[in-house]
Design an enzyme around this catalytic site. Structure first.
Site, PDB file in Angstrom:
ATOM      1  N   GLY A  67      43.844  -1.096 -85.073  1.00 26.98           N
ATOM      2  CA  GLY A  67      43.410  -0.718 -83.724  1.00 26.98           C
ATOM      3  C   GLY A  67      42.639  -1.827 -83.026  1.00 26.98           C
ATOM      4  N   THR A  69      43.633  -4.224 -81.030  1.00 24.76           N
ATOM      5  CA  THR A  69      44.004  -4.429 -79.621  1.00 24.76           C
ATOM      6  C   THR A  69      43.252  -3.441 -78.727  1.00 24.76           C
ATOM      7  OG1 THR A  69      46.199  -4.955 -80.489  1.00 24.76           O
ATOM      8  CG2 THR A  69      46.018  -4.670 -78.106  1.00 24.76           C
ATOM      9  N   TRP A  70      43.203  -2.207 -79.172  1.00 19.56           N
ATOM     10  CA  TRP A  70      42.506  -1.159 -78.416  1.00 19.56           C
ATOM     11  C   TRP A  70      41.004  -1.482 -78.333  1.00 19.56           C
ATOM     12  CZ3 TRP A  70      41.856   4.596 -80.337  1.00 19.56           C
ATOM     13  CH2 TRP A  70      41.482   5.407 -79.270  1.00 19.56           C
ATOM     14  N   HIS A 130      39.499 -11.238 -88.161  1.00 18.36           N
ATOM     15  CA  HIS A 130      39.977 -10.471 -89.324  1.00 18.36           C
ATOM     16  C   HIS A 130      39.284 -10.996 -90.597  1.00 18.36           C
ATOM     17  CE1 HIS A 130      42.929  -8.279 -87.093  1.00 18.36           C
ATOM     18  NE2 HIS A 130      43.814  -9.242 -86.985  1.00 18.36           N
ATOM     19  N   ARG A 292      53.044   0.211 -80.341  1.00 21.59           N
ATOM     20  CA  ARG A 292      54.201   0.883 -80.916  1.00 21.59           C
ATOM     21  C   ARG A 292      54.105   2.368 -80.596  1.00 21.59           C
ATOM     22  NH1 ARG A 292      55.909   3.307 -85.640  1.00 21.59           N
ATOM     23  NH2 ARG A 292      53.765   3.405 -86.360  1.00 21.59           N
ATOM     24  N   LYS A 293      53.339   3.134 -81.414  1.00 19.68           N
ATOM     25  CA  LYS A 293      53.216   4.581 -81.164  1.00 19.68           C
ATOM     26  C   LYS A 293      51.784   4.973 -80.801  1.00 19.68           C
ATOM     27  CE  LYS A 293      56.778   7.179 -83.552  1.00 19.68           C
ATOM     28  NZ  LYS A 293      57.022   8.133 -84.647  1.00 19.68           N
ATOM     29  N   GLY A 294      50.835   4.333 -81.490  1.00 19.20           N
ATOM     30  CA  GLY A 294      49.431   4.614 -81.188  1.00 19.20           C
ATOM     31  C   GLY A 294      48.999   6.026 -81.539  1.00 19.20           C
TER      32      GLY A 294
HETATM   33  P1  A3P Z   1      51.094   1.787 -84.565  1.00 17.64           P
HETATM   34  O1  A3P Z   1      51.942   0.670 -85.091  1.00 17.64           O
HETATM   35  O2  A3P Z   1      50.808   2.824 -85.612  1.00 17.64           O
HETATM   36  O3  A3P Z   1      51.610   2.384 -83.312  1.00 17.64           O
HETATM   37  P2  A3P Z   1      46.190  -3.858 -84.084  1.00 17.64           P
HETATM   38  O4  A3P Z   1      45.793  -3.848 -82.648  1.00 17.64           O
HETATM   39  O5  A3P Z   1      45.022  -3.925 -85.022  1.00 17.64           O
HETATM   40  O6  A3P Z   1      47.241  -4.842 -84.355  1.00 17.64           O
HETATM   41  O7  A3P Z   1      46.807  -2.411 -84.370  1.00 17.64           O
HETATM   42  C1  A3P Z   1      48.017  -2.026 -83.782  1.00 17.64           C
HETATM   43  C2  A3P Z   1      48.093  -0.520 -83.792  1.00 17.64           C
HETATM   44  O8  A3P Z   1      47.236   0.016 -82.769  1.00 17.64           O
HETATM   45  C3  A3P Z   1      49.507  -0.041 -83.464  1.00 17.64           C
HETATM   46  O9  A3P Z   1      49.670   1.177 -84.187  1.00 17.64           O
HETATM   47  C4  A3P Z   1      49.410   0.178 -81.978  1.00 17.64           C
HETATM   48  O10 A3P Z   1      50.413   1.009 -81.453  1.00 17.64           O
HETATM   49  C5  A3P Z   1      48.022   0.777 -81.844  1.00 17.64           C
HETATM   50  N1  A3P Z   1      47.453   0.625 -80.490  1.00 17.64           N
HETATM   51  C6  A3P Z   1      47.542  -0.441 -79.679  1.00 17.64           C
HETATM   52  N2  A3P Z   1      46.914  -0.213 -78.529  1.00 17.64           N
HETATM   53  C7  A3P Z   1      46.400   1.031 -78.604  1.00 17.64           C
HETATM   54  C8  A3P Z   1      45.664   1.849 -77.694  1.00 17.64           C
HETATM   55  N3  A3P Z   1      45.336   1.422 -76.500  1.00 17.64           N
HETATM   56  N4  A3P Z   1      45.300   3.079 -78.112  1.00 17.64           N
HETATM   57  C9  A3P Z   1      45.643   3.523 -79.337  1.00 17.64           C
HETATM   58  N5  A3P Z   1      46.358   2.809 -80.228  1.00 17.64           N
HETATM   59  C10 A3P Z   1      46.738   1.576 -79.871  1.00 17.64           C
END
Ligand code: A3P
Length: 326
Positions: A67, A69-70, A130, A292-294
């Protein structure tokens, strides 16, 4: 193990470290109990020797695919809300740029440059990492540093699945960095993950180090869980603002600023933006592959119940006595 700051020649040290070439997408080297991408080691070394932290620095730390990116988007929108109101429409930086362009990973920036790339950044600086807690420089982790760390963790099963699908999606982009055996099946990569062999693995060790610090120094390390944030994002944005020393005023809350930040950074909003659909990040990952799905629990569509039980068991054993459970 020599602290990174004392390593005189990282290029000489790297070939002597245990090597793992089966985990996509990078060759990994074991250092300090973690499997680190070979290319990042000079970056961590440089962070120890060339980075000059400031009291006001904020570090967003995570295990990949938890998470990040979020969290980057939420922290950026929260900290910069006065200059960039979340309801400012198209002109908001998060509507024009990827969260990964707004908040950079500092170890990779250092790995590919000389000097201190962030010296010219205005305060407060928001940087992502990380790097495991135990491998961060003391100039950041010492109480006197003033730096604050926000960590985000996620269910290991969803993290694994997200990592697997992300790696597959980016295989063609960063082909040059791909390990020789990147055609492994999900079961084979899962075996390696369970053995702690993945980027900055073992995951549970990464999580527990930050968890322990959040218990020891709650004013310096905030520990967040992706699933809890999905359930109540507004509460977590307020928690984040309080921790970062920029709490929302009553007027802001009444004026809907918290909700506007949650909305601006929501999965659907970010995913729909051109800035997050096209192009690649500094590390050559497709920007769209970060959305992707979030959701929580998608692992059920990709790994078997037996695989899930095995990983749960490993994580449970590793966390025993820590006071933390997923
Ligand atoms: P999924 O692959 O399960 O959908 P990171 O940012 O650490 O690389 O993690 C990526 C994961 O966070 C992905 O999960 C992505 O879809 C999800 N993600 C990205 N943006 C998000 C948001 N704004 N809210 C919730 N989940 C999010």
């Amino acid at each position: 193990m020599a602290p990174f700051a004392d390593i005189e020649d990282i290029a000489k040290l790297i070939p002597s470290l245990p090597l793992e070439t089966r985990c996509p997408p990078f060759p990994l080297r074991q250092y300090g109990g973690f499997w680190l991408p070979e290319w990042v080691l000079p970056g961590i070394n440089a962070v120890h020797t060339r980075f000059d932290p400031r009291q006001s620095d904020v570090f967003l730390a995570s295990f990949p695919k938890s998470g990040t990116t979020w969290l980057k988007a939420l922290a950026f929108a929260t900290i910069h809300r006065v200059h960039h109101p979340p309801s400012s429409g198209e002109s908001h930086p998060l509507r024009r740029s990827s969260p990964h362009d707004c908040v950079k990973f500092f170890e990779s920036a250092f790995a590919f440059s000389s000097g201190d790339v962030f010296a010219a950044f205005p305060s407060p600086r928001i940087l992502a990492t990380h790097i495991p807690y135990s491998l961060l420089p003391e100039t950041i982790t010492a109480n006197a540093s003033g730096c604050r760390i926000v960590y985000i963790c996620r269910d290991p099963k969803d993290t694994f699945v997200s990592m697997w699908l992300f790696t597959n999606k980016n295989r063609k982009v960063n082909g040059a960095l791909t390990t020789e055996q990147s055609s492994l099946t999900i079961e084979e990569v899962f075996d390696l993950f369970c053995d702690g062999r993945c980027v900055v693995g073992p995951m549970w060790r990464h999580v527990i180090e930050y968890w322990e610090q959040s218990q020891r120094r709650p004013e310096k390390v905030l520990f967040l869980c992706y699933e809890k944030m999905l359930c109540d994002p507004s509460r977590h944005v307020k928690k984040l603002a309080d921790f970062l020393g920029c709490p929302f005023s009553v007027e802001e809350e009444k004026g809907g600023v918290v909700d506007a930040i949650v909305d601006l950074c929501s999965f659907d909003k970010l995913k729909s933006l051109q800035a997050n659909k096209n192009g690649v990040t500094d590390l050559a990952a497709k920007k769209e592959s970060f959305f992707r799905k979030g959701v929580a629990g998608d692992w059920g569509n990709h790994i078997s119940a037996e695989m899930a039980a095995r990983l749960d068991g490993i994580v449970e054993d590793a966390l025993e006595g820590s006071g933390f459970t997923f």
